[in-house]
Enzyme design. Structure first.
Site, mmCIF file in Angstrom:
data_model
loop_
_atom_site.group_PDB
_atom_site.id
_atom_site.type_symbol
_atom_site.label_atom_id
_atom_site.label_comp_id
_atom_site.label_asym_id
_atom_site.label_seq_id
_atom_site.Cartn_x
_atom_site.Cartn_y
_atom_site.Cartn_z
ATOM 1 N N CYS A 208 -1.497 1.700 -3.033
ATOM 2 C CA CYS A 208 -2.532 2.730 -2.940
ATOM 3 C C CYS A 208 -2.005 4.145 -2.744
ATOM 4 O O CYS A 208 -2.560 5.079 -3.314
ATOM 5 C CB CYS A 208 -3.541 2.387 -1.849
ATOM 6 S SG CYS A 208 -2.989 1.317 -0.547
ATOM 7 N N HIS B 10 -28.193 20.602 -0.661
ATOM 8 C CA HIS B 10 -28.384 21.121 -2.014
ATOM 9 C C HIS B 10 -27.518 22.360 -2.237
ATOM 10 O O HIS B 10 -27.361 23.183 -1.332
ATOM 11 C CB HIS B 10 -29.859 21.494 -2.206
ATOM 12 C CG HIS B 10 -30.181 22.007 -3.568
ATOM 13 N ND1 HIS B 10 -30.275 21.198 -4.667
ATOM 14 C CD2 HIS B 10 -30.405 23.284 -3.995
ATOM 15 C CE1 HIS B 10 -30.563 21.937 -5.724
ATOM 16 N NE2 HIS B 10 -30.652 23.211 -5.346
ATOM 17 N N GLU C 230 -7.575 1.693 -13.219
ATOM 18 C CA GLU C 230 -7.040 2.876 -12.541
ATOM 19 C C GLU C 230 -5.827 3.423 -13.282
ATOM 20 O O GLU C 230 -5.732 4.639 -13.528
ATOM 21 C CB GLU C 230 -6.659 2.521 -11.105
ATOM 22 C CG GLU C 230 -7.858 2.337 -10.196
ATOM 23 C CD GLU C 230 -7.483 1.852 -8.804
ATOM 24 O OE1 GLU C 230 -8.292 2.026 -7.877
ATOM 25 O OE2 GLU C 230 -6.385 1.284 -8.644
ATOM 26 N N GLU D 240 -27.076 14.466 -3.049
ATOM 27 C CA GLU D 240 -28.457 14.636 -2.580
ATOM 28 C C GLU D 240 -29.405 13.653 -3.266
ATOM 29 O O GLU D 240 -30.466 13.325 -2.729
ATOM 30 C CB GLU D 240 -28.936 16.068 -2.772
ATOM 31 C CG GLU D 240 -29.108 16.499 -4.206
ATOM 32 C CD GLU D 240 -29.568 17.961 -4.313
ATOM 33 O OE1 GLU D 240 -30.668 18.261 -3.807
ATOM 34 O OE2 GLU D 240 -28.822 18.772 -4.877
ATOM 35 N N CYS E 248 0.821 -1.215 0.000
ATOM 36 C CA CYS E 248 0.000 0.000 0.000
ATOM 37 C C CYS E 248 0.850 1.259 0.000
ATOM 38 O O CYS E 248 0.671 2.146 -0.828
ATOM 39 C CB CYS E 248 -0.938 0.003 1.202
ATOM 40 S SG CYS E 248 -1.973 1.472 1.274
ATOM 41 N N LYS F 179 -0.148 5.365 -5.998
ATOM 42 C CA LYS F 179 -1.175 5.366 -7.049
ATOM 43 C C LYS F 179 -2.120 6.543 -6.883
ATOM 44 O O LYS F 179 -2.458 7.225 -7.860
ATOM 45 C CB LYS F 179 -1.951 4.055 -6.997
ATOM 46 C CG LYS F 179 -3.137 3.978 -7.956
ATOM 47 C CD LYS F 179 -4.029 2.815 -7.608
ATOM 48 C CE LYS F 179 -4.770 3.052 -6.304
ATOM 49 N NZ LYS F 179 -5.616 1.890 -5.913
ATOM 50 N N TYR G 263 -9.454 -3.579 -11.268
ATOM 51 C CA TYR G 263 -9.354 -2.183 -10.818
ATOM 52 C C TYR G 263 -7.956 -1.618 -11.039
ATOM 53 O O TYR G 263 -7.810 -0.433 -11.358
ATOM 54 C CB TYR G 263 -9.805 -2.051 -9.367
ATOM 55 C CG TYR G 263 -8.881 -2.641 -8.327
ATOM 56 C CD1 TYR G 263 -7.892 -1.875 -7.736
ATOM 57 C CD2 TYR G 263 -9.020 -3.963 -7.923
ATOM 58 C CE1 TYR G 263 -7.051 -2.408 -6.783
ATOM 59 C CE2 TYR G 263 -8.184 -4.503 -6.967
ATOM 60 C CZ TYR G 263 -7.196 -3.727 -6.400
ATOM 61 O OH TYR G 263 -6.363 -4.256 -5.464
#
Length: 451
Positions: free
Chosen positions: A47, A434, A181, A439, A42, A50, A177
């Site tokens: 991660c 909002h 990615e 939302e 990682c 990346k 992934y």
């Protein structure tokens, strides 16, 4: 019998370091061995670097958008060398943090490869042998290349952070992934990206509608994605890598990047010889408490190939300490784990996909896809998706799937509600913020379909 340590951890990634630190805080005498860099996949080659590359690759779109909002923008080219230097400096800093964490908690560290000699003995590559009441295997995994002619000329995710210069063109093989990615990252950095995936759609295992939108947006953004396509062979030719595809095409790319899977790091550890059971893929087989068939040996993280995510490895390490050192048997909870895929756009997901849910029970699907305000104002065509899967029997939200900028940030919050068992009516009772994309998650009133 006396031991040198109460716990010996093999592997200095996120799971191993967390388990070592927390165990030491209980008063246990703990040691840890790491043959490479502290921080594991990682922090060093996964991660963290990346995600920093994701940030870097998104600036071209942001600059273009800024111009649409009235800003006069003067952008030069991307300086890979400058970015890479800063990236590696950050990884060095983080590795130092990991080492400091261990030292400040009294964990003895060995910069050496460790293998298991017997149920209570670890052998180090320095020639030393250390005994421990408990051994925790946290050696992670590594990318693998396919068994095909010329595969040695391709690179993997381990290599991408160390390139001297960015290629002008790259072929990415795979549809998971990691492949998707890096397709977005390199495309954003100005590389001509072609992606081959042998399956019918990328991101297999995720919600079909969500992964379909990700694929559409990848193509619209400039990735040359070919589904149902693989390569048969590759070889160096004319200063690049010549490839022959299953569809008959032959092309030359500057680089070929294999994102075709990972394998657990169990080779040569001596585990099978002791009676530790390994699976077909080489993963360590463990029970719900991360214990192997040898009672004194435990395993956590990617080496067990359960849910290969850093936060999961950390949770497994914490549960191990609760079980072994705090007298509180704690099984690992792998249910309803929020997940983000840092494609462009991002995907965030928690719970069941529509396909999984309808195999289990009758459901309602609430979904909406639209152009968000920021992109719409700038005349851009990007679309986002907000989707809830709801049980018709008890009204619980079984799954949530978001494809949108910042989806990883959004799904973390939704994950809390889903983990708590929130119903569709709980979402409905929540006042919308909002104007935001999110939302829509609390304003969808009618299902788009039932199954």
């Amino acid at each position: 019998m006396s031991f040198d340590y109460d716990l010996f951890v093999i592997g200095g990634g996120s799971g191993g370091v967390r388990a070592a630190r927390v165990a030491a805080q209980t008063g246990a005498k703990v040691a840890l061995a790491e043959e490479d860099r502290y921080g594991g996949t990682c922090v060093i080659r996964g991660c963290v670097p990346k995600k920093l590359m994701v940030y870097a690759s998104e600036f071209p779109g942001a600059i273009k958008q800024a111009a649409e909002y009235g800003w006069t923008v003067h952008a030069g080219g991307f300086d890979w060398g400058a970015f890479r230097s800063k990236l590696h400096a950050e990884l060095d800093r983080l590795e130092g943090v990991y080492r400091k964490i261990l030292g400040s908690n009294g964990v003895e560290t060995y910069d050496a490869r460790a293998t298991v000699k017997d149920a209570h003995t670890v052998r180090l590559s320095t020639g030393e042998e250390k005994t421990a009441k408990h051994i925790l295997v946290a050696t992670g995994g590594r990318p693998v290349k396919p068994d095909m002619p010329g595969a040695e000329h391709g690179i993997t995710s381990n290599d991408i952070f160390h390139l001297e210069e960015l290629p002008k063109s790259i072929l990415i093989i795979g549809g998971g992934y990691i492949a998707c990615e890096f397709a977005g990252i390199l495309n954003g950095m100005g590389v001509q990206v072609t992606q081959y995936y042998r399956g019918a759609q990328v991101l297999r295992g995720f919600d079909d509608e969500a992964r379909g939108l990700v694929a559409e947006e990848m193509i619209r953004g400039g990735v040359d994605l070919h589904l149902g396509t693989n390569i048969l062979e590759l070889e160096p030719r004319d200063g690049g890598i010549w490839t022959k595809a299953t569809n008959g095409s032959e092309k030359i790319f500057d680089k070929v990047f294999f994102a075709t899977g990972r394998t657990p790091n169990t080779e040569g550890l001596g585990l099978e010889e002791l009676g530790v059971e390994l699976g077909r893929g080489g993963e360590v087989k463990v029970d719900e408490f991360s214990q192997t068939a040898v009672p004194s040996i435990y395993a956590i993280g990617d080496v067990t190939d359960r849910v290969n995510l850093t936060p999961v490895a950390i949770r497994e390490g914490m549960a191990f300490v609760e079980t072994v050192f705090k007298g509180n048997p704690t099984p690992v909870d792998h249910a309803l784990i929020p997940t983000a895929i840092f494609t462009q756009p991002e995907m965030g997901t928690v719970g069941l996909s529509e396909e999984e849910a309808r195999e289990k029970e009758e459901i309602e699907v609430y979904a909406t896809s639209f152009k968000p305000m920021r992109e719409s104002f700038a005349g851009q065509e990007e679309r986002v998706l907000m989707k809830l899967i709801v049980s018709r029997a008890n009204r619980k939200v079984l799954g949530c799937h978001i494809v949108a900028p910042g989806a990883g940030e959004l799904i973390q919050m939704v994950g809390i509600a889903v983990k708590m068992g929130a119903t569709k009516e709980d979402f409905d009772r929540t006042v919308a913020v909002h104007p935001t994309m999110s939302e829509e998650l609390v304003t969808m009133k009618e299902p788009v379909r039932r199954a």
